[in-house]
Design a protein around this motif. Structure first.
Motif, PDB file in Angstrom:
ATOM      1  N   TYR A 183      -2.541  11.391  -6.706  1.00  0.00           N
ATOM      2  CA  TYR A 183      -2.636  10.634  -7.951  1.00  0.00           C
ATOM      3  C   TYR A 183      -3.069   9.228  -7.557  1.00  0.00           C
ATOM      4  CZ  TYR A 183      -1.305   8.385 -12.365  1.00  0.00           C
ATOM      5  OH  TYR A 183      -1.323   7.661 -13.543  1.00  0.00           O
ATOM      6  N   LEU A 184      -4.365   8.966  -7.700  1.00  0.00           N
ATOM      7  CA  LEU A 184      -4.962   7.750  -7.171  1.00  0.00           C
ATOM      8  C   LEU A 184      -4.425   6.486  -7.824  1.00  0.00           C
ATOM      9  CD1 LEU A 184      -8.658   8.999  -6.914  1.00  0.00           C
ATOM     10  CD2 LEU A 184      -7.100   8.554  -5.010  1.00  0.00           C
ATOM     11  N   ARG A 185      -4.176   6.510  -9.136  1.00  0.00           N
ATOM     12  CA  ARG A 185      -3.734   5.292  -9.819  1.00  0.00           C
ATOM     13  C   ARG A 185      -2.359   4.824  -9.350  1.00  0.00           C
ATOM     14  NH1 ARG A 185      -7.379   7.180 -13.539  1.00  0.00           N
ATOM     15  NH2 ARG A 185      -8.531   5.569 -14.699  1.00  0.00           N
ATOM     16  N   ALA A 186      -1.514   5.760  -8.959  1.00  0.00           N
ATOM     17  CA  ALA A 186      -0.181   5.399  -8.475  1.00  0.00           C
ATOM     18  C   ALA A 186      -0.087   5.426  -6.951  1.00  0.00           C
ATOM     19  CB  ALA A 186       0.861   6.343  -9.066  1.00  0.00           C
ATOM     20  N   CYS A 187      -1.177   5.823  -6.297  1.00  0.00           N
ATOM     21  CA  CYS A 187      -1.216   5.882  -4.822  1.00  0.00           C
ATOM     22  C   CYS A 187      -0.116   6.774  -4.264  1.00  0.00           C
ATOM     23  CB  CYS A 187      -1.113   4.479  -4.223  1.00  0.00           C
ATOM     24  SG  CYS A 187      -2.452   3.381  -4.694  1.00  0.00           S
ATOM     25  N   ILE A 188       0.055   7.961  -4.863  1.00  0.00           N
ATOM     26  CA  ILE A 188       1.045   8.907  -4.352  1.00  0.00           C
ATOM     27  C   ILE A 188       0.381  10.256  -4.100  1.00  0.00           C
ATOM     28  CG2 ILE A 188       2.969   7.787  -5.530  1.00  0.00           C
ATOM     29  CD1 ILE A 188       2.886  10.032  -7.600  1.00  0.00           C
ATOM     30  N   GLY A 189       1.016  11.045  -3.227  1.00  0.00           N
ATOM     31  CA  GLY A 189       0.564  12.395  -2.945  1.00  0.00           C
ATOM     32  C   GLY A 189      -0.613  12.446  -2.002  1.00  0.00           C
ATOM     33  N   GLY A 190      -0.996  13.654  -1.649  1.00  0.00           N
ATOM     34  CA  GLY A 190      -2.161  13.854  -0.790  1.00  0.00           C
ATOM     35  C   GLY A 190      -2.017  13.172   0.555  1.00  0.00           C
ATOM     36  N   PHE A 191      -3.071  12.445   0.958  1.00  0.00           N
ATOM     37  CA  PHE A 191      -3.070  11.716   2.219  1.00  0.00           C
ATOM     38  C   PHE A 191      -2.892  10.237   1.920  1.00  0.00           C
ATOM     39  CE2 PHE A 191      -5.120   9.685   5.898  1.00  0.00           C
ATOM     40  CZ  PHE A 191      -4.442  10.326   6.928  1.00  0.00           C
ATOM     41  N   HIS A 192      -1.645   9.768   2.008  1.00  0.00           N
ATOM     42  CA  HIS A 192      -1.294   8.367   1.740  1.00  0.00           C
ATOM     43  C   HIS A 192      -1.710   7.923   0.340  1.00  0.00           C
ATOM     44  CE1 HIS A 192      -0.208   8.275   5.882  1.00  0.00           C
ATOM     45  NE2 HIS A 192      -1.436   8.300   6.330  1.00  0.00           N
ATOM     46  N   GLY A 193      -1.812   8.874  -0.597  1.00  0.00           N
ATOM     47  CA  GLY A 193      -2.099   8.527  -1.974  1.00  0.00           C
ATOM     48  C   GLY A 193      -3.501   8.016  -2.230  1.00  0.00           C
ATOM     49  N   ARG A 194      -4.438   8.324  -1.371  1.00  0.00           N
ATOM     50  CA  ARG A 194      -5.802   7.786  -1.508  1.00  0.00           C
ATOM     51  C   ARG A 194      -6.836   8.841  -1.138  1.00  0.00           C
ATOM     52  NH1 ARG A 194      -7.631   7.157   3.624  1.00  0.00           N
ATOM     53  NH2 ARG A 194      -6.185   6.530   5.283  1.00  0.00           N
ATOM     54  N   SER A 195      -8.101   8.497  -1.343  1.00  0.00           N
ATOM     55  CA  SER A 195      -9.191   9.369  -0.908  1.00  0.00           C
ATOM     56  C   SER A 195      -9.374   9.263   0.605  1.00  0.00           C
ATOM     57  CB  SER A 195     -10.485   9.011  -1.638  1.00  0.00           C
ATOM     58  OG  SER A 195     -10.830   7.660  -1.388  1.00  0.00           O
ATOM     59  N   LEU A 196      -9.999  10.262   1.198  1.00  0.00           N
ATOM     60  CA  LEU A 196     -10.160  10.297   2.649  1.00  0.00           C
ATOM     61  C   LEU A 196     -11.223   9.298   3.100  1.00  0.00           C
ATOM     62  CD1 LEU A 196      -9.980  14.096   3.502  1.00  0.00           C
ATOM     63  CD2 LEU A 196      -8.140  12.447   3.115  1.00  0.00           C
ATOM     64  N   ALA A 197     -11.007   8.741   4.282  1.00  0.00           N
ATOM     65  CA  ALA A 197     -11.919   7.757   4.856  1.00  0.00           C
ATOM     66  C   ALA A 197     -12.164   8.084   6.319  1.00  0.00           C
ATOM     67  CB  ALA A 197     -11.343   6.344   4.723  1.00  0.00           C
TER      68      ALA A 197
END
Length: 323
Positions: A132-146
Motif C-alpha cells: 500500500y504505497l500511500r501508507a508505505c506498508i506491506g510488500g518490500f518496505h512499503g514501496r516499489s522496487l528499486a
C-alpha cells in the motif's frame, strides 16, 4: 536465497490477493489490480493463490536470480528474455542461478505479473504482503522496487532441459468478447437525469493520465447530477463508479478508500475488473448495463475455470516431482 533487482521497471511492487478485513479501520484492500492474472500465475505453479508475487506497470524489471527457481509470467503481453532467450507468458519457465531475466515493455495491456514457485518471502502486514504505497506498508518496505533491492525466495531446482509446455485454455480468462465494461445499477439512480444515463451508456470515455491504483479518472462527456448538494458518506469498493462535481466519472480500483461522498452510477462487475485493470491512460472504454443474475453467472463460470486450472496444474506438478 534471493534475486537482485538490476532495474526496477515502472512501478514494480509486491502484491497478493489483498488485505481483507481492515476497511473499517480505513485500510484499503490493495492487492493485484488484475487479480485474475495474479491468481493464474500462482495456480500455474501450484502455489496458493494468495502467494506474494510481483506486479509491474507498462515496463517490467530486470532481475538477477541467485538460486534455481521456476517462474510464470501472466497479465499484459510483455517482451521478456532470460539470458537473451525469449520467455513465454502463461507457462512455467525454469530459471537457473546466475541468470538474468529482463522484462521489457508490455505490448498489449498495462500490467504484468511474475510469480515464483513457492512465492516470495516478505513480511505480512495485517495478514497480507500487498504493498500500500500511500501508507508505505506491506510488500518490500512499503514501496516499489528499486535497483539494488534483494528479495528472498526458497530455491526450487529443476532440470533446465525440462519442458513444461502445457498452457491453460485462455478462452474464459478475460471474457474478451464484450467490448464494454458492464456495470450493475445502484440505489443512487434517481440522482441522475435520463440524459445522463443515455450519455453513460452511449458515449465513449477515456482513461485520464491522472489515473492510478486508487482510481481511474475518466475523460470525455460530462455527467450531470440533479443535485450538487453534499451528501453523507457511504461505503464504496473496487469497481464503484462515482460522479464528482465536475461530472467526470471515477472508477475506484484496488487501492480505493473504504467510503466516499459522491453519488454512484454503478458497480463494475467482478469479471470485468481484470479487463479494466489492463487498460492504461489514453485507452477508450464504454459502459453497458447488466443484470445481477447474469453477472453472478459470469463469475461462477470464471471461478469454475480457475478450479479446473488448479486441479490440472496440481496433477502436472505431481508428475514433474515424481516423474
Amino acid at each position: 536465497m534471493s534475486f537482485t533487482v538490476e532495474d526496477g521497471g515502472i512501478l514494480t511492487t509486491v502484491q497478493d490477493t489483498g488485505r481483507s478485513g481492515f476497511r473499517h479501520l480505513g485500510i484499503p484492500v490493495c492487492g493485484a489490480m488484475d487479480s485474475l492474472a495474479a491468481r493464474i500465475a500462482n495456480l500455474m505453479l501450484a502455489n496458493e493463490v494468495s502467494s506474494p508475487l510481483l506486479e509491474y506497470t507498462l515496463t517490467g524489471p530486470t532481475l538477477r536470480f541467485h538460486a534455481d527457481t521456476v517462474i510464470c509470467l501472466t497479465g499484459g503481453t510483455v517482451t521478456a528474455r532470460l539470458e537473451d532467450q525469449p520467455v513465454p507468458c502463461y507457462q512455467p519457465v525454469v530459471v537457473q542461478a546466475g541468470q538474468i531475466l529482463k522484462l521489457g515493455s508490455i505490448r498489449q495491456g498495462c500490467r504484468g505479473y511474475l510469480a515464483l514457485k513457492g512465492g516470495l518471502h516478505v513480511d505480512h502486514i495485517m495478514q497480507s504482503a500487498s504493498t500500500y504505497l500511500r501508507a508505505c506498508i506491506g510488500g518490500f518496505h512499503g514501496r516499489s522496487l528499486a535497483t539494488g533491492d534483494n528479495l528472498p525466495y526458497i530455491p526450487y531446482p529443476l532440470s533446465p532441459t525440462l519442458s513444461i509446455d502445457w498452457l491453460p485454455s485462455q478462452d474464459l480468462m478475460y471474457n474478451t468478447t464484450p467490448s464494454a465494461i458492464r456495470i450493475l445499477p445502484t440505489t443512487d439512480h434517481e440522482q441522475f437525469s435520463d440524459d445522463s444515463w443515455q450519455t453513460l451508456f452511449n458515449q465513449p470515455f477515456g482513461i485520464d493520465n491522472a489515473s492510478d491504483r486508487m482510481g481511474y479518472r475518466l475523460t470525455g462527456p460530462t455527467i450531470t447530477r440533479k443535485d450538487q448538494t453534499e451528501r453523507l458518506t457511504q461505503g464504496v469498493t473496487l469497481g464503484t463508479v462515482q460522479v464528482p462535481h465536475d461530472g467526470h466519472p471515477i472508477i475506484l480500483m484496488a487501492d480505493s478508500q473504504p467510503t466516499g461522498g459522491y453519488p454512484v452510477m454503478g458497480q463494475v462487475i467482478s469479471v470485468d475488473i481484470p479487463r479494466l485493470a489492463q487498460m492504461k491512460p489514453g485507452d477508450k472504454l464504454r459502459f453497458e448495463p447488466i443484470e445481477l443474475d447474469n453477472a453472478q453467472s459470469l463469475l461462477r463460470t470464471q471461478e469454475q475455470y480457475l478450479q479446473r486450472l488448479s486441479i490440472a496444474a496440481g496433477y502436472k506438478w505431481k508428475d514433474i516431482v515424481h516423474g
